[in-house]
Design an enzyme around this catalytic site. Structure first.
Site, short mmCIF file in Angstrom:
data_model
loop_
_atom_site.label_atom_id
_atom_site.label_comp_id
_atom_site.label_asym_id
_atom_site.label_seq_id
_atom_site.Cartn_x
_atom_site.Cartn_y
_atom_site.Cartn_z
CG ASP A 1 -9.55 -3.12 6.44
OD1 ASP A 1 -10.39 -2.96 7.33
OD2 ASP A 1 -9.81 -3.65 5.34
CE LYS B 1 -4.31 -1.73 0.66
NZ LYS B 1 -5.55 -1.34 0.01
#
Length: 403
Positions: free
Chosen positions: A123, A75
């Site tokens: 998340d 990410k």
């Protein structure tokens, strides 16, 4: 669950916009931007020959994104890249000229960045990347986290100076709340999922991930024959499969998307033949993949270029964490978080089933590419599941390398 792609879009070309977003020119630009990151280094492509022999394939290569840009997951490439692009674009509008990445730390650009607030739901890993990107350029960040995000992951985001906002419910609830609040306050939403009318920025996030496959292809002596990639809302899987489809065309590898059985929004969409939202059920240990509605842009790509969709169970994910930490023979050890090794879990499941193997043409000549999408982003959880600290696994890797 295992199913071959039978959607009406299967094998259709990518639409022009998606092909441009995930194409070669865009990917080259991503890598150029990375050269301006102080802590940039290409992540390792790790070969696991003993495991390949064990499960009956020719080669296994895993790109270890647990070492990416100091953030511990793939990410790091998406959110921060999108933030940088958006700040430079805003600077260009304000200054009335094109503003390039080499000007990122200039007083003029930083003054404009200080007026901006970027927001997202997470998340854990995407929010960390957005927060890091905001800190890098001097913007503010507001990160929305749902009730299932651990305190350790929240703290890891907050250390970049982000404002942390807790939201009751699931990841999808936090996505909606982030969009609502950001819209009302004039903040820029930097989401890794997309919906009707909101596609460009999630496309930039996906674009950032193309660096993974470009780096890997440069290192491989031969391109992969099979690729297994885990999926939450679909961004990483779509970025990898879409770029491979553009670069390799009809010669692209067989591509398999792997979902957690408890949060299989991509697989269930494939089963239905169109994008659907699934009901929230029991939480999955694969926390970074616990999503219940696919990204619109990601699904548009995956429905065209994915060859098969499958799920893995909780025990499969934990078993792979342990297998990578305690490898056979001379294979190097690897720290993989709860979601990191899910693609490998899918491969192992397929390799043990003659029907699935035949459907995918997986055999002893197959060259498989996988991505460890995260390291131990929650070290306490990692030790609980693996029975060892991440540090001890890394130390053992060095010892094995010296032996």
């Amino acid at each position: 669950m295992f199913l071959v792609n039978s959607t009406s879009d299967y094998k259709k070309p990518l639409i022009a916009g998606d092909a441009d977003t995930l194409g070669v020119d865009a990917a080259v630009e991503v890598e150029r931007y990375l050269t301006f990151r102080d802590n940039h280094a290409e992540t390792p492509l790790v070969s696991l020959p003993a495991l390949a022999t064990e499960i009956g394939v020719g080669a296994i290569h895993i790109k270890d994104e647990g070492q990416r840009l100091g953030l511990g997951s793939f990410k790091a490439l998406g959110g921060s890249y999108a933030v940088i692009r958006l700040v430079l674009e805003e600077a260009g509008r304000s200054l009335g000229r094109n503003v390039d990445v080499f000007e990122l730390q200039s007083p003029e650009v930083r003054a404009i960045a200080k007026t901006m607030t970027v927001a997202c739901a997470t998340d854990g890993n995407h929010g960390r990347s957005v927060a890091q990107g905001a800190q890098l350029v001097g913007a503010k960040a507001a990160i929305f986290v749902h009730s299932g995000v651990s305190d350790e992951r929240v703290a890891a985001i907050a250390r970049f100076g982000a404002d942390m906002i807790r939201v009751d419910g699931t990841y999808d609830d936090s996505v909606r709340e982030a969009a609502r609040v950001a819209t009302g306050r004039g903040w820029t939403i930097v989401s890794d999922t997309s919906w009707p009318g909101y596609e460009r920025i999630p496309g930039l996030v996906m674009q950032g991930y193309t660096a993974i496959v470009r780096e890997a292809l440069r290192e491989m002596q031969e391109p992969p024959s099979h690729v297994f990639v885990q999926s939450g809302v679909g961004g990483i899987a779509a970025a990898i499969s879409g770029h491979l489809a553009v670069v390799m065309g009809e010669d692209r590898p067989t591509f398999v998307v792997v979902d957690p059985a408890r949060a299989a929004c991509i697989v269930e969409s494939a089963k239905a033949g169109y994008l659907i939202k699934i009901d929230h059920g029991e939480p999955t240990v694969m926390a970074m993949l616990e999503c219940y509605e696919p990204s619109l842009v990601a699904w548009r790509v995956l429905s065209r270029v994915t060859d098969a969709f499958m799920t893995v169970d909780e025990d499969d994910a934990v078993a792979v964490m342990r297998k990578l930490a305690n490898p056979a023979d001379n294979d190097p050890a690897m720290v993989a978080g709860e979601s990191g090794g899910v693609g490998l879990a899918g491969l192992i499941k397929v390799a043990s089933d003659p029907g699935m193997k035949a459907a995918l043409g997986l055999d002893q000549a197959s060259r498989v590419f996988l991505i460890n999408t995260e390291g131990a982003t929650d070290p306490k959880k990692y030790e609980e599941l693996v029975g060892r600290t991440p540090e001890s696994v890394v130390a053992n890797t060095f010892e094995r390398a010296k032996a």
